[in-house]
Design an enzyme around this catalytic site. Structure first.
Site, PDB file in Angstrom:
ATOM      1  N   GLU A 133       5.879  -7.865  16.000  1.00 28.38           N
ATOM      2  CA  GLU A 133       5.280  -8.288  17.266  1.00 28.38           C
ATOM      3  C   GLU A 133       4.837  -9.746  17.216  1.00 28.38           C
ATOM      4  OE1 GLU A 133       2.385  -5.903  14.774  1.00 28.38           O
ATOM      5  OE2 GLU A 133       4.398  -5.572  15.519  1.00 28.38           O
ATOM      6  N   ARG A 189       0.815  -1.225   0.000  1.00 30.94           N
ATOM      7  CA  ARG A 189       0.000   0.000   0.000  1.00 30.94           C
ATOM      8  C   ARG A 189       0.846   1.271   0.000  1.00 30.94           C
ATOM      9  NH1 ARG A 189      -2.830  -3.616   3.130  1.00 30.94           N
ATOM     10  NH2 ARG A 189      -1.960  -2.720   5.025  1.00 30.94           N
TER      11      ARG A 189
END
Length: 174
Positions: free
Chosen positions: A98, A61
């Site tokens: 993460e 994106r």
């Protein structure tokens, strides 16, 4: 258009890509010509003072912001991609997320030492991918005076991981 006008064109998708995540979908803004044009004009106003020579976009994106903006500003555009997606010699960087690890690559000859490059992506969350892109560009010899995103999730603190100014059009505080 104001920030609130642009926000009306961003769709929130709950539980994507996994339960508990609210995904801010820019595709609804991209398909509204006047909103996309206004967003790109505002982004141009924010990055131009940093005097970039190139714009770099993070897959995928980030390409949707950096490529048309580079064209509008008369600048070159380079792609930072997932592994094995670019032809020719590449340089890359592994980084922690993460939920695991990832890798970002660019063509080895994409940046000349000392070139001023602004790095763009659609969204800044925890900052891991943006930091990896920043580090990769620097490893290649680029000067990165700032990074820019359309959306920042301020509550995740991603900008704290970055040692350059962060330009964002839209912020979400929760």
């Amino acid at each position: 258009m104001t920030q609130n006008d642009l926000k009306r064109h961003i769709r929130g998708i709950p539980d994507f890509p996994k339960p508990g995540i609210l995904f801010y979908d820019i595709s609804t803004l991209l398909r509204h010509g006047p909103a996309w044009k206004a967003a790109m004009a505002e982004m141009a106003a924010r990055v131009t003072p940093y005097q970039p020579q190139l714009l770099a976009g993070i897959e995928s994106r980030g390409f949707l912001l950096a490529a048309p903006l580079a064209l509008e500003l008369g600048l070159g555009f380079i792609m930072l991609r997932k592994p094995r997606k670019l032809p020719g010699a590449t340089v890359g960087l592994d980084y922690a997320l993460e939920y695991g690890t990832d890798r970002i690559e660019m063509q080895a000859d994409a940046v000349e030492p000392g070139q001023r490059v602004i790095l763009l992506d659609d969204l800044l969350a925890t900052g891991g991918t943006m930091k990896a892109g920043l580090d990769l560009l620097r490893q290649a010899g680029a000067v990165v005076p700032a990074v820019a995103t359309m959306i920042e999730l301020t509550f995740l603190g991603g900008r704290k991981r970055l040692d350059v100014p962060v330009e964002t059009l839209l912020t979400y505080d929760e």
